[in-house]
Design a protein around this motif. Structure first.
Motif, PDB file in Angstrom:
ATOM      1  N   VAL A 432     -88.352  32.244 -15.180  1.00 14.04           N
ATOM      2  CA  VAL A 432     -88.065  31.719 -16.412  1.00 14.04           C
ATOM      3  C   VAL A 432     -88.074  30.533 -16.285  1.00 14.04           C
ATOM      4  O   VAL A 432     -86.405  30.290 -15.759  1.00 14.04           O
ATOM      5  CB  VAL A 432     -87.733  32.034 -17.544  1.00 14.04           C
ATOM      6  CG1 VAL A 432     -87.920  32.005 -18.858  1.00 14.04           C
ATOM      7  CG2 VAL A 432     -88.435  34.076 -17.462  1.00 14.04           C
ATOM      8  N   ALA A 433     -88.314  29.390 -16.534  1.00 14.84           N
ATOM      9  CA  ALA A 433     -87.896  27.613 -17.213  1.00 14.84           C
ATOM     10  C   ALA A 433     -87.221  27.889 -19.069  1.00 14.84           C
ATOM     11  O   ALA A 433     -88.124  28.551 -19.728  1.00 14.84           O
ATOM     12  CB  ALA A 433     -88.780  26.756 -16.936  1.00 14.84           C
ATOM     13  N   ARG A 434     -85.841  27.419 -18.535  1.00 13.51           N
ATOM     14  CA  ARG A 434     -85.643  27.402 -19.754  1.00 13.51           C
ATOM     15  C   ARG A 434     -85.952  26.179 -20.869  1.00 13.51           C
ATOM     16  O   ARG A 434     -86.943  24.964 -20.385  1.00 13.51           O
ATOM     17  CB  ARG A 434     -83.836  25.955 -19.580  1.00 13.51           C
ATOM     18  CG  ARG A 434     -82.850  27.657 -18.478  1.00 13.51           C
ATOM     19  CD  ARG A 434     -81.934  26.340 -18.862  1.00 13.51           C
ATOM     20  NE  ARG A 434     -80.907  27.609 -17.721  1.00 13.51           N
ATOM     21  CZ  ARG A 434     -79.652  28.737 -18.517  1.00 13.51           C
ATOM     22  NH1 ARG A 434     -79.868  29.450 -19.549  1.00 13.51           N
ATOM     23  NH2 ARG A 434     -79.303  29.375 -17.830  1.00 13.51           N
ATOM     24  N   SER A 453     -79.450  33.148 -19.961  1.00 11.24           N
ATOM     25  CA  SER A 453     -78.245  33.001 -19.088  1.00 11.24           C
ATOM     26  C   SER A 453     -77.156  34.783 -18.848  1.00 11.24           C
ATOM     27  O   SER A 453     -77.711  35.297 -18.009  1.00 11.24           O
ATOM     28  CB  SER A 453     -77.099  32.398 -19.330  1.00 11.24           C
ATOM     29  OG  SER A 453     -77.924  31.013 -18.820  1.00 11.24           O
ATOM     30  N   ASP A 454     -77.511  35.546 -20.217  1.00 11.59           N
ATOM     31  CA  ASP A 454     -77.011  36.579 -20.142  1.00 11.59           C
ATOM     32  C   ASP A 454     -77.548  37.227 -19.603  1.00 11.59           C
ATOM     33  O   ASP A 454     -77.555  38.488 -19.016  1.00 11.59           O
ATOM     34  CB  ASP A 454     -77.146  36.421 -21.698  1.00 11.59           C
ATOM     35  CG  ASP A 454     -75.448  36.068 -22.796  1.00 11.59           C
ATOM     36  OD1 ASP A 454     -74.913  36.078 -22.220  1.00 11.59           O
ATOM     37  OD2 ASP A 454     -75.010  36.331 -23.787  1.00 11.59           O
ATOM     38  N   VAL A 467     -83.628  32.541 -14.230  1.00 15.72           N
ATOM     39  CA  VAL A 467     -83.490  31.262 -14.448  1.00 15.72           C
ATOM     40  C   VAL A 467     -83.459  29.665 -14.424  1.00 15.72           C
ATOM     41  O   VAL A 467     -82.599  29.834 -13.482  1.00 15.72           O
ATOM     42  CB  VAL A 467     -82.844  31.372 -16.037  1.00 15.72           C
ATOM     43  CG1 VAL A 467     -82.909  31.027 -16.974  1.00 15.72           C
ATOM     44  CG2 VAL A 467     -83.178  32.984 -16.707  1.00 15.72           C
ATOM     45  N   VAL A 468     -83.892  29.102 -15.174  1.00 18.23           N
ATOM     46  CA  VAL A 468     -84.597  27.990 -13.909  1.00 18.23           C
ATOM     47  C   VAL A 468     -84.068  26.504 -14.833  1.00 18.23           C
ATOM     48  O   VAL A 468     -84.815  27.209 -15.662  1.00 18.23           O
ATOM     49  CB  VAL A 468     -85.765  27.545 -12.594  1.00 18.23           C
ATOM     50  CG1 VAL A 468     -85.630  28.452 -11.378  1.00 18.23           C
ATOM     51  CG2 VAL A 468     -86.783  27.375 -13.588  1.00 18.23           C
ATOM     52  N   ARG A 477     -92.878  29.030 -19.033  1.00 18.16           N
ATOM     53  CA  ARG A 477     -92.526  27.928 -19.120  1.00 18.16           C
ATOM     54  C   ARG A 477     -91.731  28.118 -21.118  1.00 18.16           C
ATOM     55  O   ARG A 477     -92.311  28.965 -21.940  1.00 18.16           O
ATOM     56  CB  ARG A 477     -93.008  26.797 -19.080  1.00 18.16           C
ATOM     57  CG  ARG A 477     -93.147  26.569 -17.752  1.00 18.16           C
ATOM     58  CD  ARG A 477     -93.642  25.257 -17.990  1.00 18.16           C
ATOM     59  NE  ARG A 477     -92.768  24.142 -17.699  1.00 18.16           N
ATOM     60  CZ  ARG A 477     -91.966  24.502 -16.356  1.00 18.16           C
ATOM     61  NH1 ARG A 477     -92.433  24.979 -15.706  1.00 18.16           N
ATOM     62  NH2 ARG A 477     -91.176  24.261 -15.651  1.00 18.16           N
ATOM     63  N   ILE A 478     -90.376  28.720 -21.664  1.00 23.19           N
ATOM     64  CA  ILE A 478     -89.695  28.952 -23.070  1.00 23.19           C
ATOM     65  C   ILE A 478     -89.876  26.901 -23.412  1.00 23.19           C
ATOM     66  O   ILE A 478     -89.083  26.061 -22.909  1.00 23.19           O
ATOM     67  CB  ILE A 478     -88.657  29.646 -22.703  1.00 23.19           C
ATOM     68  CG1 ILE A 478     -89.521  31.009 -22.427  1.00 23.19           C
ATOM     69  CG2 ILE A 478     -88.288  29.454 -24.481  1.00 23.19           C
ATOM     70  CD1 ILE A 478     -88.012  31.849 -22.528  1.00 23.19           C
TER      71      ILE A 478
END
Length: 726
Positions: A432-434, A453-454, A467-468, A477-478
């Motif tokens: 999952v891209a931040r 992150s949590d 998470v990348v 991608r978010i």
């Protein structure tokens, strides 16, 4: 929502996965030719038009044809036109056309011609009035020049009509032509969160110096709806003495990328070219239809929805005119000191951790393996391997190597030794891209980053997630954006939402299709965190199913499938095939016919994955040997639009057991897993998707005579669109 009217009975069909096989052989003697074009530089156009991958594409294809192809390509018959490659010719318009004319003068009846273009494509208004959409699709050679107002054209391009005439000339002589185009001609989707290391093989009117108003000054231009049946380049009629197949990286209004492959640390290739040749390397003894099917399945597994490859021509013909026989995934192995090199690499699906059996002859049985090796490092065409400790890996009938059983021994192998693939790693982790930075929504983005992150650091995890960074390669991608950001012209809502975008980062908002989104509300509330986990878990399960869909244990003749779509509007019917995206609208109905030609019973399950990553289990049925089903119809409704998938899952029915009911796929997922090619089954992988599963070691190998349950997933891509107004 999708509804199955009437009673539901189903059965399903499958194809081959990895089974012991004999080597493929050419059907007849023939001469083989290739013209490979890779255009990376456009000196007369802006620097922004430069590409990195076409030269690598050309190098890879040439190496495959000269050293990996199951049929002989002589060096003098393979023409390479690419930038800055030793021995290659400059890919100018004149040189490209000259190379095609030379092959046309040489090729005769029964010969095979491979044509490939990697570079930019473009759409120009047609002066001829012969194009159904008013445009000429063109390819851009290296010497393409900017728009010329006097001639109202872009000088030095190669039009689809010119290319079609060249191909028609070849087929008229009786040659068979396979043409591959890794270029895109248009594409207007918003790249809301694009990865930094991917570049579209797309060029804008501004980059060719063409005024946008000039487009609409041509009388041939008309507005037309998009359909997946349109060919980016017009091909010759099918009734030629020879024949042809054409593979297109994208529809005429879509984009296609180049990127580092197979990982973000790799060389830059065209995604379509690399995927095509990786699938061909896995098994060259397939039909063109099966090859196209495997490309679409791979795109689904990586969550790429913005590029829809298209395949046209004599698709049921075998590639390279090779008899469609079972194929052994084994390669020569050469010992070197205390290690060894296998003549296969990333393009063949080998990655770090893949295990192979060392055999002294290509015809040897697995139980005769003298050793086992594990891949420690791999490049495109080769892998370094280390000899494994076999004490826990060998079963009765396997024997250890003698001269190289110790870690300090020098390794010697017979000259005809091969390494046969016995296991490979399946990584089901969802990357999952931040969300990318945006000063307008900085606080919301910060809070979303914290929640991600949590979730990633939670132990135990409900599913495997990584998470990348916002620009890194990812499955999903978010982005934090408003609806107006996604579609400025059609939406009025201006409240920021959390959008879930595909691998490409493109946000398609047309035909009532919008990406899945989540209202932000208060990101500190437990409800938001739970909703985000729920969305990611849904995407995770869909991706895992797509990944497994690339694995099949049945031959094409074992189980026959026929899918037919009946139009509500016209009442006409057309066949649905896995190698082409089918367009469906509300009220259309899908009929499924399946015949079990095996000697045993199979369990069939039908799964539908929506554009919002919803997974619906539509039913299941146990089918006995030679049973035939022809009574199920799927009706499409107007609840969602976009890229969706119908999955038909078939597994061997275990004696004295109930039907394998896959409704449990709605449960929790698993961590990265390994499938052993002779021990684990598709059923195992399906069960593990729905249950916690620790990372597993390679199970012991069985002798090849052992019977094991088989399975397969057949994936049919369907693009749902609104019904066109009458």
């Amino acid at each position: 929502m999708r509804a199955w009217p009437g009673s539901f009975l189903l059965l399903m069909k499958s194809a081959v996965l990895f089974v012991p096989v004999t080597m493929a052989l050419p059907a007849t003697a023939q001469s083989n030719y290739a013209v490979i074009v890779g255009v990376s530089k456009y000196p007369s156009l802006p620097a922004s038009t430069g590409l990195k991958g076409p030269g690598n594409d050309a190098t890879m294809i040439r190496a495959f044809l000269l050293s990996r192809s199951p049929v002989l390509f002589k060096t003098e018959n393979v023409a390479v036109l690419a930038d800055d490659l030793p021995g290659a010719v400059e890919p100018t318009r004149a040189n490209i056309l000259s190379a095609l004319e030379k092959v046309a003068a040489q090729a005769s009846s029964g010969d095979f011609v491979y044509l490939h273009f990697s570079g930019h494509g473009y759409q120009l208004p047609s002066n001829q009035g012969s194009e159904t959409d008013g445009f000429d699709e063109v390819l851009l050679p290296k010497d393409t020049r900017p728009w010329d107002e006097a001639s109202r054209s872009v000088p030095n391009v190669i039009t689809d009509d010119e290319l079609g005439r060249q191909i028609k000339g070849l087929t008229a002589n009786g040659a068979f032509v396979w043409a591959v185009f890794d270029a895109c001609h248009s594409g207007t989707a918003t790249r809301a969160a694009p990865p930094a290391n991917a570049k579209l093989r797309k060029i804008s009117p501004e980059e060719v110096g063409m005024p946008r108003q000039a487009i609409f000054s041509f009388p041939s231009i008309k507005q037309s709806g998009w359909t997946t049946q349109d060919l980016p380049i017009e091909m010759p009629q099918k009734n030629q003495p020879g024949g042809y197949v054409a593979f297109f990286a994208a529809q005429s209004n879509e984009t296609t990328p180049e990127m580092p492959l197979p990982t973000e640390d790799g060389m830059v290739f065209g995604l379509f070219t690399y995927t095509l040749f990786s699938k061909l390397s896995e098994n060259p003894a397939v039909t063109f239809r099966q090859l196209g099917d495997s490309v679409l399945q791979h795109y689904a597994s990586m969550n790429r929805t913005s590029s829809t490859p298209l395949f046209e021509g004599d698709l049921d013909r075998t590639v390279f005119r090779v008899r469609n026989r079972e194929f052994v995934r084994q390669w020569p192995i050469n010992a070197s000191g205390k290690g060894a090199t296998v003549q296969a690499g990333l393009i063949d699906g080998l990655t770090r951790g893949s295990r192979l059996a060392v055999l002294t002859s290509p015809l040897a049985q697995l139980q005769d393996a003298v050793s086992f090796v594990e891949v420690t490092d791999a490049d495109t065409f080769s892998s370094r391997v280390a000899f494994a400790d076999l004490s826990d890996s060998l079963r009765s009938g396997h024997r250890k190597a003698h001269s190289h059983s110790g870690p300090s021994s020098e390794i010697t192998l017979p000259a005809r030794s091969v390494a046969r693939l016995v296991s490979q790693t399946y990584d089901f982790q969802l990357k999952v891209a931040r969300p990318p930075a945006d000063p307008r929504y900085s606080r919301a983005i910060e809070m979303v980053d914290t929640v991600l992150s949590d979730i990633a650091n939670q132990i135990p995890r409900r599913f495997s997630i990584g998470v990348v960074g916002s620009s890194d390669t990812a499955d999903v991608r978010i982005a934090v954006l408003t609806e107006r950001d996604i579609n400025p012209s059609g939406l009025e809502h201006n409240q920021a939402k959390l959008w879930f975008l595909p691998e490409s980062g493109e946000a398609v908002s047309t035909l009532r299709q919008t990406p899945p989104s989540l209202n932000l509300g208060s990101t500190t509330e437990p409800g938001f965190r739970a909703a985000l986990i729920r969305y990611l878990e849904r995407i995770y399960r869909a991706k895992a199913l797509f990944k497994i869909s690339q694995t099949r244990d049945y031959s094409p003749s074992d189980i026959e499938l026929k899918l037919t779509l009946q139009s509500r509007g016209t009442g006409s019917s057309r066949e649905v095939v896995a190698s082409r995206v089918t367009v469906a609208s509300p009220g259309d109905r899908l009929r499924v016919e399946v015949t079990n030609n095996t000697r045993s019973s199979v369990d069939l399950n039908i799964i539908y994955i929506g554009s919002d990553y919803s997974i619906g289990h539509l039913g299941g049925e146990r089918m006995h040997s030679l049973a035939r089903f022809s009574d199920a119809s799927l009706e499409f409704t107007d609840t969602s639009y976009g890229q969706e998938y119908l999955l038909l899952i078939v597994t061997d029915a275990r004696p004295l057991t109930n039907l394998l009911d896959l409704r449990f796929l709605g449960q929790e997922g698993l961590r990265p897993a390994t499938r052993n090619l002779s021990a684990n089954t598709i059923e195992d992988l399906l069960v593990n998707i729905a249950a916690h599963a620790p990372a597993r070691s390679i199970p012991p190998l069985r002798p090849t005579s052992s019977l094991q349950p088989r399975g397969a997933i057949f994936l049919f891509p369907i693009r749902t669109v609104p019904q066109e107004p009458k």
